[in-house]
Design a protein around this motif. Sequence first.
Motif, mmCIF file in Angstrom:
data_model
loop_
_atom_site.group_PDB
_atom_site.id
_atom_site.type_symbol
_atom_site.label_atom_id
_atom_site.label_comp_id
_atom_site.label_asym_id
_atom_site.label_seq_id
_atom_site.Cartn_x
_atom_site.Cartn_y
_atom_site.Cartn_z
ATOM 1 N N CYS A 1 0.844 -1.203 0.000
ATOM 2 C CA CYS A 1 0.000 0.000 0.000
ATOM 3 C C CYS A 1 0.875 1.247 0.000
ATOM 4 C CB CYS A 1 -0.898 -0.017 1.243
ATOM 5 S SG CYS A 1 -1.941 1.444 1.404
ATOM 6 N N ASP A 2 0.768 2.048 -1.065
ATOM 7 C CA ASP A 2 1.419 3.359 -1.078
ATOM 8 C C ASP A 2 0.329 4.346 -0.647
ATOM 9 O OD1 ASP A 2 3.003 5.539 -1.420
ATOM 10 O OD2 ASP A 2 3.089 5.433 -3.613
ATOM 11 N N PRO A 3 0.373 4.793 0.615
ATOM 12 C CA PRO A 3 -0.761 5.581 1.148
ATOM 13 C C PRO A 3 -0.702 7.050 0.715
ATOM 14 C CG PRO A 3 0.909 5.298 2.834
ATOM 15 C CD PRO A 3 1.455 4.634 1.602
ATOM 16 N N ILE A 4 -0.957 7.285 -0.556
ATOM 17 C CA ILE A 4 -0.800 8.631 -1.123
ATOM 18 C C ILE A 4 -1.832 9.592 -0.530
ATOM 19 C CG2 ILE A 4 -0.921 9.972 -3.266
ATOM 20 C CD1 ILE A 4 0.099 7.466 -4.730
ATOM 21 N N LEU A 5 -1.340 10.598 0.165
ATOM 22 C CA LEU A 5 -2.232 11.585 0.798
ATOM 23 C C LEU A 5 -1.729 13.013 0.594
ATOM 24 C CD1 LEU A 5 -2.788 9.792 4.250
ATOM 25 C CD2 LEU A 5 -4.495 10.037 2.428
ATOM 26 N N GLY A 6 -0.416 13.213 0.642
ATOM 27 C CA GLY A 6 0.119 14.567 0.542
ATOM 28 C C GLY A 6 1.622 14.574 0.654
ATOM 29 N N ASP A 7 2.189 15.770 0.813
ATOM 30 C CA ASP A 7 3.646 15.909 0.909
ATOM 31 C C ASP A 7 3.969 17.255 1.554
ATOM 32 O OD1 ASP A 7 6.248 15.159 0.616
ATOM 33 O OD2 ASP A 7 6.292 15.255 -1.567
ATOM 34 N N ASP A 8 5.138 17.326 2.148
ATOM 35 C CA ASP A 8 5.610 18.575 2.760
ATOM 36 C C ASP A 8 4.564 19.223 3.666
ATOM 37 O OD1 ASP A 8 8.175 18.471 1.743
ATOM 38 O OD2 ASP A 8 7.566 19.366 -0.166
ATOM 39 N N GLY A 9 3.915 18.420 4.471
ATOM 40 C CA GLY A 9 2.971 18.931 5.458
ATOM 41 C C GLY A 9 1.609 19.306 4.908
ATOM 42 N N ARG A 10 1.368 19.021 3.648
ATOM 43 C CA ARG A 10 0.113 19.439 3.000
ATOM 44 C C ARG A 10 -0.563 18.232 2.361
ATOM 45 N NH1 ARG A 10 -1.411 21.846 -1.762
ATOM 46 N NH2 ARG A 10 0.511 21.151 -2.759
ATOM 47 N N ASN B 1 5.535 8.908 2.692
ATOM 48 C CA ASN B 1 6.553 9.916 2.989
ATOM 49 C C ASN B 1 6.262 10.407 4.414
ATOM 50 O OD1 ASN B 1 4.473 11.875 2.826
ATOM 51 N ND2 ASN B 1 4.827 12.167 0.629
ATOM 52 N N ALA B 2 7.048 11.365 4.923
ATOM 53 C CA ALA B 2 6.908 11.777 6.330
ATOM 54 C C ALA B 2 5.520 12.353 6.608
ATOM 55 C CB ALA B 2 7.993 12.785 6.690
ATOM 56 N N THR B 3 4.987 13.123 5.666
ATOM 57 C CA THR B 3 3.661 13.729 5.850
ATOM 58 C C THR B 3 2.592 12.650 5.974
ATOM 59 O OG1 THR B 3 4.329 15.661 4.595
ATOM 60 C CG2 THR B 3 1.964 15.280 4.765
ATOM 61 N N GLU B 4 2.687 11.646 5.122
ATOM 62 C CA GLU B 4 1.707 10.557 5.145
ATOM 63 C C GLU B 4 1.838 9.728 6.422
ATOM 64 O OE1 GLU B 4 1.569 10.538 0.294
ATOM 65 O OE2 GLU B 4 2.989 9.235 1.333
#
Length: 280
Positions: free
Chosen positions: A109-118, A142-145
Amino acid sequence: MSNEVMCISSYVCSGFVGNRCGMIILDHFQIQGIFVLTTHFSNHTQYKHLGGSCMLEADIKSIFEATSANSLDKDMKYIITGYFPSSALVDITIEKVKEYKQKGIFFLCDPILGDDGRLYTKPEVKESMKKLVLYADLITPNATELECLSDQKVNSVNDALQACSVLHNKGVKTIIVTSINDGDDIILLCSFYKQTDVNKNFKVKIHRLKGFFTGVGDTFTYTLFAWIKQGVPIPNAVNRTISTLQTIIKNTTGTDEINLIHSTQFLKSTDELFTLEYLN
Ligand code: ADP
Ligand code: MG
Ligand code: MG
């Protein structure tokens, strides 16, 4: 020939994100997949204008039903999920994943939601994604997710390890945090549910190349998958994937969309250029 993997993610007419990226990469590795599209968009969502539409619940449901009725999924061993435009589509996918997991299928699962805090998905998607990841054998936030999934701040490797342990305690097996900001560098972190001699947590320092690139996360997930499927151990699979990504980014002029079509010759490179630092 038979379908070995089902990939559920977006489609864009122009550019290299989501399943558009996945098709190029899996084709290149000669992995035959069932590509279920969650969108039919003109381009990725960061552009000023967005054309096209999202798939409806009924579309995805009927695709799942016909796929199974025709036994097109009979040899499937893996399922990969990526971008979802609505929580309804995540919820239908959860039901399908549960069914496939009972047959022993591996779920990435690539939990794509956002990046760089957004966030670049609707807040409702985040809530459903929190449920979907609980069935995963491997996730690549990534860290945001990772922050969204764990409800913990992630500003450092130590924060990330703590956030990973929250998810491990809920059943998530392996977590590869693809990027944690660290000044001029990016840190990648891999955290296992249970550490063994073979599965030891590690981090990798990656020098940040100038620019903001789209499609890097998708390229990471599909390339990593292709190596894991060939039996390459996770540390080596990660090293090959990030080594290839550096070449692709350097082959991209300017910023934004990576030059994937003109980089396919690098996808199968077995170079492992990075030093992995194992954690205690
Ligand atoms: P996402 O699109 O999901 O946020 P990441 O930003 O975490 O994906 O990037 C995935 C991988 O791509 C990273 O682990 C790194 O190897 C590579 N990468 C992304 N951006 C850069 C960059 N600016 N410089 C060097 N490598 C990068
Ligand atoms: Mg990123
Ligand atoms: Mg990503």
